[in-house]
Design an enzyme around this catalytic site. Structure first.
Site, mmCIF file in Angstrom:
data_model
loop_
_atom_site.group_PDB
_atom_site.id
_atom_site.type_symbol
_atom_site.label_atom_id
_atom_site.label_comp_id
_atom_site.label_asym_id
_atom_site.label_seq_id
_atom_site.Cartn_x
_atom_site.Cartn_y
_atom_site.Cartn_z
ATOM 1 N N HIS A 223 73.999 53.153 39.366
ATOM 2 C CA HIS A 223 74.503 53.566 38.055
ATOM 3 C C HIS A 223 75.686 54.520 38.118
ATOM 4 O O HIS A 223 76.211 54.905 37.071
ATOM 5 C CB HIS A 223 73.383 54.201 37.220
ATOM 6 C CG HIS A 223 73.073 55.612 37.616
ATOM 7 N ND1 HIS A 223 72.304 55.908 38.710
ATOM 8 C CD2 HIS A 223 73.435 56.790 37.079
ATOM 9 C CE1 HIS A 223 72.208 57.223 38.826
ATOM 10 N NE2 HIS A 223 72.892 57.783 37.854
HETATM 11 C C1 UD1 Z 1 73.364 60.857 33.403
HETATM 12 C C2 UD1 Z 1 73.888 61.964 34.318
HETATM 13 C C3 UD1 Z 1 73.717 61.550 35.779
HETATM 14 C C4 UD1 Z 1 72.297 61.097 36.062
HETATM 15 C C5 UD1 Z 1 71.931 59.985 35.088
HETATM 16 C C6 UD1 Z 1 70.517 59.472 35.302
HETATM 17 C C7 UD1 Z 1 75.800 63.275 33.432
HETATM 18 C C8 UD1 Z 1 77.241 63.526 33.598
HETATM 19 N N1 UD1 Z 1 75.315 62.227 34.105
HETATM 20 O O1 UD1 Z 1 74.237 59.746 33.517
HETATM 21 O O2 UD1 Z 1 74.023 62.666 36.588
HETATM 22 O O3 UD1 Z 1 72.210 60.637 37.401
HETATM 23 O O4 UD1 Z 1 72.043 60.502 33.767
HETATM 24 O O5 UD1 Z 1 70.195 58.478 34.390
HETATM 25 O O6 UD1 Z 1 75.141 64.000 32.728
HETATM 26 N N2 UD1 Z 1 71.313 55.367 27.347
HETATM 27 C C9 UD1 Z 1 70.230 54.683 26.821
HETATM 28 N N3 UD1 Z 1 69.085 55.378 26.579
HETATM 29 C C10 UD1 Z 1 68.986 56.691 26.842
HETATM 30 C C11 UD1 Z 1 70.090 57.367 27.374
HETATM 31 C C12 UD1 Z 1 71.241 56.697 27.630
HETATM 32 O O7 UD1 Z 1 70.267 53.485 26.561
HETATM 33 O O8 UD1 Z 1 67.915 57.266 26.606
HETATM 34 C C13 UD1 Z 1 72.553 54.641 27.617
HETATM 35 C C14 UD1 Z 1 73.620 54.842 26.582
HETATM 36 O O9 UD1 Z 1 74.181 53.612 26.343
HETATM 37 C C15 UD1 Z 1 74.632 55.755 27.246
HETATM 38 C C16 UD1 Z 1 74.423 55.472 28.722
HETATM 39 O O10 UD1 Z 1 73.054 55.089 28.865
HETATM 40 O O11 UD1 Z 1 75.938 55.456 26.866
HETATM 41 C C17 UD1 Z 1 74.738 56.644 29.588
HETATM 42 O O12 UD1 Z 1 73.985 57.793 29.314
HETATM 43 P P1 UD1 Z 1 74.620 59.236 29.614
HETATM 44 O O13 UD1 Z 1 73.684 60.281 29.153
HETATM 45 O O14 UD1 Z 1 75.989 59.278 29.135
HETATM 46 O O15 UD1 Z 1 74.728 59.406 31.156
HETATM 47 P P2 UD1 Z 1 74.200 58.581 32.398
HETATM 48 O O16 UD1 Z 1 75.217 57.611 32.761
HETATM 49 O O17 UD1 Z 1 72.804 58.135 32.184
#
Ligand code: UD1
Length: 368
Positions: free
Chosen positions: A205
């Site tokens: 990811h």
């Molecule tokens: C975040 C952390 C990363 C960690 C990862 C674990 C930062 C900069 N990054 O990245 O260090 O390793 O989490 O997962 O904080 N989404 C869902 N459901 C949720 C949450 C997110 O579907 O409950 C989707 C959304 O489409 C969102 C994407 O996941 O756009 C990314 O979520 P985001 O919180 O931006 O960061 P991660 O890429 O998960």
């Protein structure tokens, strides 16, 4: 001490769980749990609260997804309001996600002390959003809790006074040791028809591996090397799924025979899956540490790691992102060339207690 513990995203929940549980034995520490809602759905958040026995958050900020700037800013605005109504002497933040930095910045400017769990880890790669979060959070912190010895040298090099640094071990491993037996007992790999040592696990990811079409193609090529050698379970992170779908790569994954694509798993089933795996291929941070303690070989699909102790002492190999190199490393592993890992110092299940003791001592010193 009035202490606010902050969680925001999936990798935070297992780090805060043993601290909140252990706090019951420290009568001078009164904890409030704030969940920023950076991760918010059943599979990325709610399930972890249930499985880890975390209490319902006292405050839920519901910030959700967005650009780094938007997410960080929303956490800051909402957490600032929390500090208007919840009196706090200290906040405790964990890891390197956007919520970690956002809350630290708000607290530090309001004169609330900051404790950072997992301080001093450095990949040396400022293109990683997490690296920026780590460096800045450490600068803002009053107590820096480290998981490995090398962290201290990074912090010293950035001008952090040594008396703020406390080597306590790894809280994520407290949680792993606590739940390993119950995770095994659920038998999740068997429900997929997989026996111990018969399969691989993969997680991907990191933005650098999945956010751009060429990088995502390359990642899928590496995965293909794995799937051709071993049946592989891939719990797909929501962002990875969305990116691969938009680049037209999801169909390729779905057509790989030998690849078992599943939704993001809960803590217990994922732990059992790793525990029974022949090898894990990942770009995660925490999984490098968990496989080291489980004694499972890990190939890290990145050019750098902020967790070098998993390579020098544990079962981790930094393979880089060239698919051919992944294939060659897999061949060596499958031919029996296994890393002789050992468990790093203080990864013993007692880290949360050490953190709480430091905080209790700081409280006693300030009261006296
Ligand atoms: C975040 C952390 C990363 C960690 C990862 C674990 C930062 C900069 N990054 O990245 O260090 O390793 O989490 O997962 O904080 N989404 C869902 N459901 C949720 C949450 C997110 O579907 O409950 C989707 C959304 O489409 C969102 C994407 O996941 O756009 C990314 O979520 P985001 O919180 O931006 O960061 P991660 O890429 O998960």
């Amino acid at each position: 001490m009035r202490l606010i513990c902050v969680v925001g995203a999936r990798p935070n929940f297992m780090k805060v769980a043993p601290i909140l549980e252990g706090a019951a034995a420290f009568p001078t520490i009164e904890c409030t749990l704030v969940h920023t809602g950076q991760h918010y759905d059943e599979r990325m958040s709610t399930l972890f609260f249930r499985e880890l026995g975390l209490p319902q958050p006292d405050v839920y900020l519901g910030v959700g997804s967005g650009s780094h700037a938007a997410q960080t800013a929303r956490v800051m605005l909402a957490f600032d309001e929390v500090l208007d109504t919840v009196p706090a002497d200290w906040i405790l933040v964990v890891g390197d996600v956007n919520s970690t930095l956002a809350c630290s910045l708000v607290a530090a400017k309001r004169g609330v002390s900051v404790g950072h769990v997992e301080a001093g880890l450095r990949s040396g790669d400022r293109t990683m959003p997490e690296e920026i979060n780590r460096i800045l959070t450490d600068q803002l912190s009053d107590a820096l809790f480290t998981t490995e010895r090398e962290a201290e040298a990074h912090l010293a090099g950035e001008g952090i006074a040594p008396d703020r640094i406390h080597f306590v071990g790894n809280v994520m491993i407290d949680t792993l040791l606590r739940h390993r037996d119950s995770a095994r007992a659920r038998g999740f790999p068997r429900t997929l028809g997989l026996g111990p040592g018969e399969y691989a696990v993969c997680t991907l990811h990191r933005p650098s591996n999945v956010d751009e079409p060429a990088a995502a193609e390359n990642t899928v090529a590496a995965l293909d090397h794995l799937v051709r050698r071993l049946r592989t379970v891939l719990p797909l992170h929501p962002r990875t799924r969305a990116r691969l779908a938009s680049f037209g790569l999801l169909e390729r994954l779905e057509s790989m025979s030998g690849l078992v694509l599943v939704e993001p798993l809960g803590y217990l089933d994922f732990l059992a899956l790793m525990d029974g795996a022949r090898v894990v291929l990942t770009d995660s941070g925490g999984i490098q540490e968990e496989t080291t303690v489980l004694g499972v070989p890990c190939l890290t699909f990145r050019e750098n790691t902020e967790r070098p102790v998993t390579v020098t002492q544990g079962t981790n190999t930094l393979v880089g992102t060239n698919p051919e190199r992944v294939g060659a490393a897999l061949d060596r592993l499958l031919a029996g060339e296994l890393p002789a890992g050992r468990i790093p110092e203080l990864w013993d299940g007692g880290s949360a207690k050490r953190i709480l003791q430091v905080l209790a001592d700081l409280e006693a010193a300030s009261a006296g």
